[in-house]
Design a protein around this motif. Structure first.
Motif, short mmCIF file in Angstrom:
data_model
loop_
_atom_site.label_atom_id
_atom_site.label_comp_id
_atom_site.label_asym_id
_atom_site.label_seq_id
_atom_site.Cartn_x
_atom_site.Cartn_y
_atom_site.Cartn_z
N LEU A 1 37.79 40.77 35.18
CA LEU A 1 38.78 41.33 34.26
C LEU A 1 38.12 41.98 33.05
O LEU A 1 38.64 42.97 32.53
N HIS A 2 37.00 41.44 32.61
CA HIS A 2 36.26 42.07 31.51
C HIS A 2 35.81 43.47 31.91
O HIS A 2 35.96 44.44 31.15
N HIS B 1 43.98 38.08 38.83
CA HIS B 1 42.82 38.02 39.72
C HIS B 1 42.57 36.57 40.11
O HIS B 1 42.51 35.69 39.25
N VAL B 2 42.46 36.33 41.40
CA VAL B 2 42.22 34.98 41.89
C VAL B 2 41.02 34.98 42.84
O VAL B 2 40.84 35.94 43.62
N ALA B 3 40.20 33.97 42.73
CA ALA B 3 39.05 33.77 43.61
C ALA B 3 39.18 32.38 44.23
O ALA B 3 39.27 31.39 43.50
N ILE B 4 39.18 32.33 45.56
CA ILE B 4 39.43 31.07 46.27
C ILE B 4 38.23 30.74 47.16
O ILE B 4 37.78 31.58 47.94
N ASN B 5 37.74 29.52 47.04
CA ASN B 5 36.72 29.03 47.95
C ASN B 5 37.42 28.57 49.23
O ASN B 5 38.18 27.60 49.22
N SER C 1 50.17 28.70 34.14
CA SER C 1 50.29 29.44 32.90
C SER C 1 49.01 29.54 32.09
O SER C 1 48.97 30.16 31.04
N GLY C 2 47.92 28.91 32.56
CA GLY C 2 46.64 29.02 31.85
C GLY C 2 45.94 30.32 32.18
O GLY C 2 46.39 31.13 32.99
N GLY C 3 44.80 30.54 31.53
CA GLY C 3 44.01 31.74 31.82
C GLY C 3 44.65 33.02 31.36
O GLY C 3 44.55 34.05 32.05
N ARG C 4 45.33 33.00 30.20
CA ARG C 4 46.04 34.18 29.73
C ARG C 4 45.13 35.08 28.91
O ARG C 4 44.39 34.64 28.03
N GLY C 5 45.19 36.40 29.21
CA GLY C 5 44.42 37.38 28.46
C GLY C 5 45.28 38.59 28.17
O GLY C 5 46.35 38.76 28.74
N PRO C 6 44.82 39.51 27.30
CA PRO C 6 45.62 40.68 26.93
C PRO C 6 45.62 41.74 28.03
O PRO C 6 44.89 41.67 29.01
N LEU C 7 46.46 42.76 27.85
CA LEU C 7 46.55 43.88 28.78
C LEU C 7 45.19 44.54 28.97
O LEU C 7 44.35 44.56 28.06
N ALA D 1 37.87 41.97 24.76
CA ALA D 1 38.93 40.97 24.93
C ALA D 1 38.41 39.78 25.73
O ALA D 1 37.48 39.90 26.54
N ASP D 2 39.02 38.64 25.51
CA ASP D 2 38.63 37.41 26.20
C ASP D 2 39.62 37.13 27.32
O ASP D 2 40.84 37.19 27.12
N TYR D 3 39.11 36.84 28.51
CA TYR D 3 39.96 36.55 29.67
C TYR D 3 39.57 35.19 30.25
O TYR D 3 38.71 35.10 31.14
#
Length: 371
Positions: free
Chosen positions: A227-228, A248-252, A282-288, A295-297
């Protein structure tokens, strides 16, 4: 017809025959336009001679065919020459025949209006440097490439996933898109659902450009860096309406452990088979994306166990002008609840079809579940 990302069109075998040969003629005609100009002028003169010889049997409509053919395959500067010759031929033949050929004046007016319309279309195509139907072919190819970006990779037998995407008002292009990939060792599945500002065809070109860039970043960046990197890319583009939201999701795929992050995007929903309940991540919230530099993601970590499911979606699924977001989320989870006992196959398309926004907004849903 609504756009569905799970489908990638294939070209029929007939395209290798007459249709393909006809399409290959377009570049040739663009390199030798004067041959077509001369040919159409001669055909116009021949049509004028045929009408004057057999006025009761040869219609004025033969000129309409020549007008359309010229408008499809000639640039405006060549087209004007052809149209002047055709219209002059019609005027001379009409004056010579007089009352022997009816509807001459009306036909000339309609033909002139058609010529002006074809010149306008030719001018629009000339601005992007295409002639004939090659512009439409380019758009079809762009649409198919955008669809192919969202194809999910093959998963292990105990994993399943689906993607459904519907564009606003059934347009061929959408502001929502999905990019997905699996690591070279096969252990990690990464999926990004992105919602570009705007909707339908207005956002289609931006979606195409951005999907290619984010598709290249997927798998090349670390989970926390994706996302960065996407944010930096949009900032460099400096689009007037260049912001986007993303999840964005990453799954093992071996352990079921996943991390998820958001860029101004609605929270994903996870079903836990152990408790039989849905919960919002609802965690892991970052800006547009494309708005704030550096920005921090942050990321949220969880686990998908056997029987669990994960639902990613765009705001068109839960938003409506006369409803709150809570109402939209409740409605979405209510429909998802009916799939718990029978399996999650078909859930993505069902949520798109019954989205809060109806057909007035782009809708995208990704479902991932573990058997």
């Amino acid at each position: 017809m609504a756009l569905k990302e799970t489908y990638v069109s294939s070209r029929p075998s007939i395209a290798a025959g007459p249709i393909r040969r006809a399409r290959m003629m377009v570049p040739w005609m663009s390199r030798a336009p004067w041959l077509l100009v001369v040919g159409l002028v001669l055909l116009g003169l021949g049509a004028g001679w045929a009408i004057s010889s057999w006025p009761e049997h040869v219609p004025w409509g033969i000129f309409a065919l020549l007008v359309v053919v010229g408008g499809l395959f000639l640039e405006p500067r060549h087209l004007v020459i052809v149209y002047v010759a055709l219209f002059a031929t019609m005027a001379v033949v009409g004056a010579a025949l007089g009352e022997r050929k009816g509807a001459t004046f009306g036909t000339e007016l309609v033909t002139l209006a058609t010529m002006l319309l074809m010149i306008w279309l030719a001018h629009a195509r000339a601005q992007v440097g295409v002639v004939g139907v090659s512009g439409e072919s380019m758009l079809v190819d762009m649409r198919d490439r955008l669809r192919a970006q969202g194809e999910l990779p093959e998963l292990p037998p105990d994993w399943s996933a689906e993607v459904a995407l519907e564009s606003a008002y059934g347009d061929s292009f959408a502001g929502d898109f999905v990019v997905a990939g699996r690591s070279t060792d096969g252990t990690t599945l990464e999926i990004a659902l992105v919602d570009v500002s705007g909707k339908g065809r207005q956002a289609g070109t931006r979606s195409l450009l951005l999907s290619g860039a984010l598709g290249g970043l997927l798998g090349e960046m670390s989970e926390r860096g994706f996302l960065h990197a996407a944010n930096n890319h949009l900032l460099r583009l400096r689009w007037p309406e260049g912001f986007a939201t993303a999840v964005h999701v990453a799954i093992n795929l071996e352990t079921g452990v996943f991390s998820i992050g958001y860029a101004g995007h609605p929270a994903a929903a996870q079903f836990a088979a152990g408790s039989g309940r849905w919960r919002m991540l609802s965690g892991g919230r970052g800006p547009l994306l494309g708005v704030i530099e550096h920005a921090d993601y942050p990321r949220e970590v969880g686990t998908l166990r056997r029987g669990d499911a994960l639902v990613l979606y765009s705001d068109g699924v839960i938003e409506a002008r006369d409803k709150t977001l809570v109402d939209g989320i409740d409605r979405m989870l209510g429909r998802a609840e009916s799939f718990v006992t029978k399996g999650f196959e078909g859930l993505a398309q069902r949520l798109c079809d019954h989205a809060m926004a109806g057909h007035g907004d782009d809708r995208a849903v990704v479902t991932i579940w573990r058997r």
